[in-house]
Every structure is written in structure tokens, then in C-alpha cells.
Design a protein around this motif. Structure first.
Motif, PDB file in Angstrom:
ATOM      1  N   VAL A 138      -8.983  -3.130  -2.176  1.00  0.00           N
ATOM      2  CA  VAL A 138      -7.624  -3.058  -2.244  1.00  0.00           C
ATOM      3  C   VAL A 138      -7.341  -3.086  -3.835  1.00  0.00           C
ATOM      4  O   VAL A 138      -7.793  -4.028  -4.473  1.00  0.00           O
ATOM      5  N   ILE A 139      -6.323  -1.979  -4.532  1.00  0.00           N
ATOM      6  CA  ILE A 139      -6.511  -1.925  -5.890  1.00  0.00           C
ATOM      7  C   ILE A 139      -5.656  -3.074  -6.324  1.00  0.00           C
ATOM      8  O   ILE A 139      -4.552  -3.437  -5.506  1.00  0.00           O
ATOM      9  N   GLY A 140      -5.770  -3.721  -7.599  1.00  0.00           N
ATOM     10  CA  GLY A 140      -5.320  -5.005  -7.965  1.00  0.00           C
ATOM     11  C   GLY A 140      -4.291  -4.631  -9.319  1.00  0.00           C
ATOM     12  O   GLY A 140      -3.249  -5.146  -9.217  1.00  0.00           O
ATOM     13  N   LYS A 141      -4.593  -3.563  -9.861  1.00  0.00           N
ATOM     14  CA  LYS A 141      -3.805  -3.342 -10.917  1.00  0.00           C
ATOM     15  C   LYS A 141      -3.999  -1.841 -11.329  1.00  0.00           C
ATOM     16  O   LYS A 141      -5.262  -0.999 -11.068  1.00  0.00           O
TER      17      LYS A 141
ATOM     18  N   LEU B 240      -5.230  11.235 -10.345  1.00  0.00           N
ATOM     19  CA  LEU B 240      -4.022  10.539  -9.916  1.00  0.00           C
ATOM     20  C   LEU B 240      -4.115   8.959 -10.262  1.00  0.00           C
ATOM     21  O   LEU B 240      -5.162   8.374 -10.180  1.00  0.00           O
ATOM     22  N   THR B 241      -2.839   8.448 -10.305  1.00  0.00           N
ATOM     23  CA  THR B 241      -2.827   7.049 -10.603  1.00  0.00           C
ATOM     24  C   THR B 241      -3.083   6.032  -9.393  1.00  0.00           C
ATOM     25  O   THR B 241      -2.441   6.268  -8.292  1.00  0.00           O
ATOM     26  N   LEU B 242      -4.150   5.392  -9.216  1.00  0.00           N
ATOM     27  CA  LEU B 242      -4.227   4.403  -8.115  1.00  0.00           C
ATOM     28  C   LEU B 242      -3.376   3.319  -8.509  1.00  0.00           C
ATOM     29  O   LEU B 242      -3.404   2.574  -9.730  1.00  0.00           O
ATOM     30  N   GLU B 243      -2.321   2.832  -7.584  1.00  0.00           N
ATOM     31  CA  GLU B 243      -1.252   2.016  -7.936  1.00  0.00           C
ATOM     32  C   GLU B 243      -1.618   0.521  -7.175  1.00  0.00           C
ATOM     33  O   GLU B 243      -2.604   0.458  -6.091  1.00  0.00           O
ATOM     34  N   GLU B 244      -1.380  -0.551  -7.415  1.00  0.00           N
ATOM     35  CA  GLU B 244      -1.332  -1.764  -7.003  1.00  0.00           C
ATOM     36  C   GLU B 244      -1.088  -1.797  -5.644  1.00  0.00           C
ATOM     37  O   GLU B 244      -0.064  -1.358  -5.134  1.00  0.00           O
ATOM     38  N   GLY B 245      -1.854  -2.219  -4.589  1.00  0.00           N
ATOM     39  CA  GLY B 245      -2.015  -2.358  -3.319  1.00  0.00           C
ATOM     40  C   GLY B 245      -2.505  -1.083  -2.537  1.00  0.00           C
ATOM     41  O   GLY B 245      -2.794  -1.063  -1.309  1.00  0.00           O
ATOM     42  N   ASP B 246      -2.827  -0.046  -3.317  1.00  0.00           N
ATOM     43  CA  ASP B 246      -3.334   1.116  -2.787  1.00  0.00           C
ATOM     44  C   ASP B 246      -4.814   0.717  -2.113  1.00  0.00           C
ATOM     45  O   ASP B 246      -5.544  -0.247  -2.505  1.00  0.00           O
ATOM     46  N   ILE B 247      -5.033   1.328  -0.798  1.00  0.00           N
ATOM     47  CA  ILE B 247      -6.336   1.131  -0.262  1.00  0.00           C
ATOM     48  C   ILE B 247      -7.174   2.349  -0.143  1.00  0.00           C
ATOM     49  O   ILE B 247      -6.954   3.473  -0.276  1.00  0.00           O
TER      50      ILE B 247
ATOM     51  N   ALA C 141       0.751  -1.078  -0.133  1.00  0.00           N
ATOM     52  CA  ALA C 141      -0.067  -0.245  -0.121  1.00  0.00           C
ATOM     53  C   ALA C 141       0.799   1.270   0.042  1.00  0.00           C
ATOM     54  O   ALA C 141       1.585   1.361   1.037  1.00  0.00           O
ATOM     55  N   ARG C 142       0.905   1.884  -1.156  1.00  0.00           N
ATOM     56  CA  ARG C 142       1.530   3.299  -1.195  1.00  0.00           C
ATOM     57  C   ARG C 142       0.630   4.474  -0.712  1.00  0.00           C
ATOM     58  O   ARG C 142       1.183   5.357   0.039  1.00  0.00           O
ATOM     59  N   LYS C 143      -0.663   4.183  -0.656  1.00  0.00           N
ATOM     60  CA  LYS C 143      -1.561   5.380  -0.018  1.00  0.00           C
ATOM     61  C   LYS C 143      -2.492   4.890   0.360  1.00  0.00           C
ATOM     62  O   LYS C 143      -3.216   3.753  -0.077  1.00  0.00           O
ATOM     63  N   VAL C 144      -3.467   5.530   1.386  1.00  0.00           N
ATOM     64  CA  VAL C 144      -4.715   5.287   1.725  1.00  0.00           C
ATOM     65  C   VAL C 144      -5.849   6.121   1.320  1.00  0.00           C
ATOM     66  O   VAL C 144      -4.960   7.479   2.087  1.00  0.00           O
ATOM     67  N   ILE C 145      -6.663   6.317   0.907  1.00  0.00           N
ATOM     68  CA  ILE C 145      -7.527   7.143   0.679  1.00  0.00           C
ATOM     69  C   ILE C 145      -9.038   7.117   1.264  1.00  0.00           C
ATOM     70  O   ILE C 145      -9.437   5.902   0.930  1.00  0.00           O
ATOM     71  N   ALA C 146      -9.416   8.047   1.917  1.00  0.00           N
ATOM     72  CA  ALA C 146     -10.790   7.842   2.646  1.00  0.00           C
ATOM     73  C   ALA C 146     -11.864   8.678   2.068  1.00  0.00           C
ATOM     74  O   ALA C 146     -11.483   9.933   1.770  1.00  0.00           O
TER      75      ALA C 146
ATOM     76  N   PRO D  83      -1.765   8.348   5.897  1.00  0.00           N
ATOM     77  CA  PRO D  83      -0.456   7.700   5.382  1.00  0.00           C
ATOM     78  C   PRO D  83      -0.468   6.267   5.560  1.00  0.00           C
ATOM     79  O   PRO D  83      -1.073   5.536   6.639  1.00  0.00           O
ATOM     80  N   SER D  84       0.211   5.516   4.829  1.00  0.00           N
ATOM     81  CA  SER D  84       0.298   4.211   5.083  1.00  0.00           C
ATOM     82  C   SER D  84       0.755   3.626   6.177  1.00  0.00           C
ATOM     83  O   SER D  84       0.584   2.475   6.633  1.00  0.00           O
ATOM     84  N   SER D  85       1.612   4.680   6.992  1.00  0.00           N
ATOM     85  CA  SER D  85       2.280   4.138   8.403  1.00  0.00           C
ATOM     86  C   SER D  85       0.937   3.840   9.406  1.00  0.00           C
ATOM     87  O   SER D  85       1.212   3.308  10.606  1.00  0.00           O
ATOM     88  N   SER D  86      -0.467   4.336   8.992  1.00  0.00           N
ATOM     89  CA  SER D  86      -1.460   4.038   9.788  1.00  0.00           C
ATOM     90  C   SER D  86      -1.959   2.715   9.753  1.00  0.00           C
ATOM     91  O   SER D  86      -2.729   2.360  10.750  1.00  0.00           O
ATOM     92  N   LEU D  87      -1.476   1.845   8.749  1.00  0.00           N
ATOM     93  CA  LEU D  87      -2.104   0.765   8.313  1.00  0.00           C
ATOM     94  C   LEU D  87      -1.541  -0.318   9.461  1.00  0.00           C
ATOM     95  O   LEU D  87      -0.379  -0.277   9.788  1.00  0.00           O
ATOM     96  N   THR D  88      -2.443  -1.158   9.933  1.00  0.00           N
ATOM     97  CA  THR D  88      -1.939  -2.466  10.792  1.00  0.00           C
ATOM     98  C   THR D  88      -2.921  -3.476  10.457  1.00  0.00           C
ATOM     99  O   THR D  88      -4.116  -3.478  10.100  1.00  0.00           O
ATOM    100  N   LEU D  89      -2.627  -4.702  10.798  1.00  0.00           N
ATOM    101  CA  LEU D  89      -3.244  -5.843  10.597  1.00  0.00           C
ATOM    102  C   LEU D  89      -4.340  -6.115  11.971  1.00  0.00           C
ATOM    103  O   LEU D  89      -3.888  -5.395  12.930  1.00  0.00           O
ATOM    104  N   GLY D  90      -5.389  -6.808  11.675  1.00  0.00           N
ATOM    105  CA  GLY D  90      -6.005  -7.122  12.611  1.00  0.00           C
ATOM    106  C   GLY D  90      -5.507  -7.781  13.823  1.00  0.00           C
ATOM    107  O   GLY D  90      -4.612  -8.361  13.738  1.00  0.00           O
TER     108      GLY D  90
END
Length: 487
Positions: free
Chosen positions: A71-74, A171-178, A12-17, A42-49
């Protein structure tokens, strides 16, 4: 399905809400956006359940919001709505956490309030996007075991494919973006020791992410004094908890109490006008309109809508979709009166039968417009009165663009502000500043009592000379009469 893991987060390079997307949340907030709006986490806000989240030291309001994450795949850049869903690899559960204590310092960015480490837990499982209908998903949130959010994606303001396509325009949504897709009503505040759980599943129950569990811990490291400090007020508490009642705050006294409304309904419009003139208010009548229900008298608080003259290029951007007209109709509340500024333009309609019916269903007391009305027979058949300049068959795009809501407007020669008290009947329409309403109606009641006495005296054969208005002799006789009447 597969379990979300560290690779999911690392990609995940970016998280958009998205700010508001569920009608239930829009109703709770009292605003319905015409277009989607976003903020970055920020992607640093991500954490697993399963990981705990810290409520920062000195903060009171850690808000939670159960959401469906895409979760963006392509990569997606300038994709169409029709093609957008093919760029999504999976959906999962997420919790959009944030501290309302820092909203004041964010200037709308949400960076500090929503961007803390661990403030975007996701998981535990990924549901393949090609295995689901994005309009048939269910989101649920539990707070200490109590179900507090439960909604589906069937009637989203902005379907998921539209969000992907819209974002990809710029903007370009990249693989792994949330993409966090908004939260339904029921979001609230968690405290240290609380357990939050979020689950996404298909409506038929066939596929599920499982429950995303997050425990809340108390932070121990205070903010340094070189940055903004936590600060809250009752408005932020109300926003965080979802209502004043849920936040434990005293209810705000309504401007138009049932008692004041009953008093205003009891006095004549002419009496109100007379007392307004005595206070120097000579320009508070909405003039030149007729009523679909001249037999009705309505009293309510004003909501406002402004139309501007049609300009073809601007109508393309403001006239279609969920425009200001539809927004105003869809947000009017029980007992309120929607007042429209149409500049006295009679060459087109400003409201028709469907929108008028929607206002009635929402409980509106009346619609007032100094423009035309379409579908006159149907509008006139409604229980809710509409005050208007004339019938006209044309749609509003002929002369108007719906431009803005809940601002100061002009209607029928009078200035109207949101929250003004409107009194309307077959004698006319008055705009009453709420600050003087109590005093005004008390004097109206007194005036009508005096006029009842004068009427009785004239009926008995007395001359109006010295009686209307009353001189000192008649004032003394009135006081004697009033005393007996009160007894």
C-alpha cells in the motif's frame, strides 16, 4: 498494526499486479522473466476480507493466487531503489482472483479475466512497512483448510523496492495505490462453496495480517451475447491448476520416450547419418566441433540460444542482468541439450565454468556451441559433455550479445529447432526431426543387423562383390541367417 477498512479501499486509485516474481512460480510456468512486467486491475475489484466472491455464471476456472500487497503511503515519481521503500506505508494479504475462461478475449490485458468485482480481496490487517524487512516476509494460502502455498520473499526475482522504483519511472504512484507483488507456486482453482485464506507475516512470526478469508459463490447471471463468452481448453486448465496432473488431464506423451532414447543410443551415429541421407536429409550434422568428453554419447531434446554480433548500445540493454544466456541455462531441464548459435565465431567464449556447472546441476545432457568456451579446464572436468569450437579466455561481450532463446537457430552449419532430437558422440553431432525418429531408428537397427551379417561373411573369407551391398542371392542367405539368429 491496524485493520484494513473502507478508507483503505477508497484511497486506492489503481491496483497494479506483477506477472511472475517468485522463482517457484517461474519454475512452474517454465519461464523466468528478465525484467518485471505488470497489468492493471480496476479499483472496483477491491474488497475487504470476509466478503464472498462470485464465480461468474458459465465459467469453470476461477483461479486464486495468494499475494503480498503493498500500500503506497506517499507519492512516488522517478524514485531510486534505495528510496523506494520509504514510499510504502504498509503490506497486507491479497488474493489475485481471475477467471481463465476469459483470458482468450483479453489480448494480454487481463481486464475481463482479472478485473471482476470482488476479484482483489485485501486485509484483514495492515503491517506498517517501516516495521518489517521486505525480504523477510512469508506468504501462505489455504484452500479449504489445506496449505497450498508457502513461500518467503528472500529470493524474489524482483524485490519490492525495485518494483516501486521501476513503476515510478513512468507513472506516479499515488497514496493508497496497491501493488500486488506476484504469487508463489501452488496457485490453483476454486469452486463454489470453497474457502480461500491468505496470510502474510514476518518470517520470525512477530507480525501478521491475520487470515484473509474469501468464500466462493456461484454466479447466476449469464453473460450477454454482445460480449465475449467464457471459453476454456486443456491449455487453460493446465495453466489454472498449475499442471496437467492437478487439472485431471492425461499426461502428454514425451517426444523422446525412454524406449526411443534407448534405441537411439544403441545404433551408431554413422548408421543414423546413412538413414538420414536415404531420406534426403543431407544437412543435419553440426560440424567442426570438439568434445570435452569424447568418451560419452548423449541423446536429448534441443533447447536453443542465439547470440548476435556485439553492438555496444545493444549490449547495454541485452547483455547484463538475467540475460538470454542465463535464462537459457537456468531453464534447461533434465536430459535436454542446450544448443547455441555463435555464428562460428571463435574469438570469445560463449559459456564458462559457472554456467556450465549450473546446466549440469539442472540435469542438462550436454551443451553444444559453435563458439568458444571459457575456463576450459573446469568445463572439461564436468561430467556433462560440452561440444565447442575452441577454448578462448574472453567473455562473450567481446563479440556476442545473448539475444533470444527457444527459437530456430543455426549451429555448426545445421539448422536446429527447439524439440529436435540431438545425438552426439565422438563420431559427430546429428539433428533428427522428431517426426521421423521412430521410423528412422527402426531402419537403423535393421541396417546394423544386416551389416553384422556382412561383417561375419567377410570374416569368413567371402568377397564383398555382391555382398556389400547384398544382391538377391545374399539377401536370401541373410534371411536364413536372421531367422536362425532370432531363434
Amino acid at each position: 498494526m491496524e485493520q484494513a477498512n473502507g478508507d483503505t479501499l477508497a484511497a486506492a486509485r489503481k491496483v497494479i499486479a506483477v506477472h511472475i516474481n517468485y522463482p517457484s512460480r517461474a519454475a512452474q510456468r517454465g519461464r523466468t522473466p528478465a525484467q518485471p512486467s505488470y497489468f492493471l486491475k480496476p479499483s472496483s475489484s477491491l474488497t475487504l476480507g470476509g466478503s464472498p466472491v462470485e464465480r461468474p455464471a458459465g465459467c469453470e476456472l476461477l483461479g486464486f493466487e495468494g499475494e503480498i500487497a503493498l500500500v503506497i503511503g506517499k507519492a512516488a515519481r522517478r524514485v531510486s531503489i534505495e528510496d523506494a521503500w520509504s514510499h510504502v506505508a504498509a503490506v497486507t494479504a491479497s488474493n489475485d482472483l481471475g477467471v481463465y475462461d476469459l483470458r482468450w478475449a483479453d489480448k494480454g490485458s487481463n481486464l475481463r479475466s482479472k478485473g471482476g468485482d470482488g476479484f482483489t480481496p485485501v486485509g484483514p490487517a495492515l503491517i506498517p512497512a517501516d516495521a518489517v524487512d521486505p525480504s523477510k516476509l512469508r506468504i501462505r494460502t489455504w484452500h479449504n483448510g489445506d496449505l497450498v502455498q508457502d513461500d518467503t520473499t528472500e529470493d524474489l526475482l524482483f524485490p519490492f523496492a525495485r518494483l516501486v522504483a521501476d513503476l515510478s519511472q513512468l507513472l506516479t504512484l499515488e497514496e493508497g495505490d496497491i501493488i500486488l507483488t506476484g504469487t508463489p507456486a501452488g496457485a490453483s482453482v476454486a469452486k463454489p462453496g470453497d474457502l480461500l485464506e491468505v496470510e502474510v507475516e514476518t518470517v520470525d512470526g512477530g507480525l501478521s495480517t491475520g487470515r484473509l478469508a474469501t468464500t466462493v459463490e456461484e454466479g447466476t447471471t449469464a453473460f450477454a451475447d454482445f460480449g465475449a463468452q467464457p471459453k476454456v481448453d486443456d491449455l487453460q486448465r493446465e495453466e489454472a491448476y498449475g499442471s496437467r496432473e492437478a487439472a485431471g488431464l492425461a499426461a502428454v506423451e514425451p517426444v523422446l520416450t525412454p524406449e526411443l532414447k534407448a534405441k537411439l543410443e544403441s545404433v551408431a551415429t554413422a548408421t543414423l547419418s546413412s538413414q538420414l541421407r536415404k531420406r534426403g536429409l543431407n544437412n543435419v550434422s553440426i560440424d567442426g566441433l570438439q568434445a570435452t568428453r569424447p568418451d560419452r554419447r548423449v541423446v536429448g531434446l534441443a533447447r536453443t540460444l542465439r547470440y548476435v554480433p556485439n553492438r555496444e548500445d545493444l549490449f547495454k540493454t541485452h547483455g547484463g542482468g538475467f540475460n538470454a544466456q542465463k535464462k537459457a541455462i537456468d531453464s534447461v531441464n533434465e536430459g535436454e541439450i542446450l544448443v547455441m548459435e555463435a555464428r562460428g565465431e571463435k574469438g570469445t567464449g560463449t559459456v564458462g565454468d559457472i554456467l556450465a556447472l549450473r546446466a549440469q546441476v539442472r540435469g542438462a545432457a550436454a551443451i553444444i556451441t559453435d563458439g568458444g568456451v571459457r575456463d576450459y579446464s573446469a568445463v572439461a572436468g564436468l561430467e556433462m559433455p560440452t561440444y565447442f569450437a575452441n577454448p578462448h579466455p574472453a567473455v562473450l561481450g567481446r563479440r556476442h550479445i545473448p539475444w533470444d532463446t527457444d527459437i530456430t537457430i543455426a549451429c555448426g552449419g545445421a539448422t536446429v529447432q527447439p524439440g529436435d532430437i540431438i545425438v552426439a558422440d565422438s563420431d559427430g553431432i546429428l539433428v533428427i526431426p522428431p517426426a521421423i525418429a521412430e521410423e528412422l531408428v527402426a531402419d537403423c537397427i535393421q541396417q546394423e543387423k544386416e551389416e553384422t551379417f556382412i561383417f561375419e561373411m567377410v570374416k569368413q573369407g567371402n568377397s564383398v562383390d555382391g555382398l556389400y551391398p547384398m544382391n538377391s542371392e545374399w539377401q536370401a542367405r541373410y534371411k536364413e541367417w536372421a531367422g536362425k539368429t532370432n531363434d
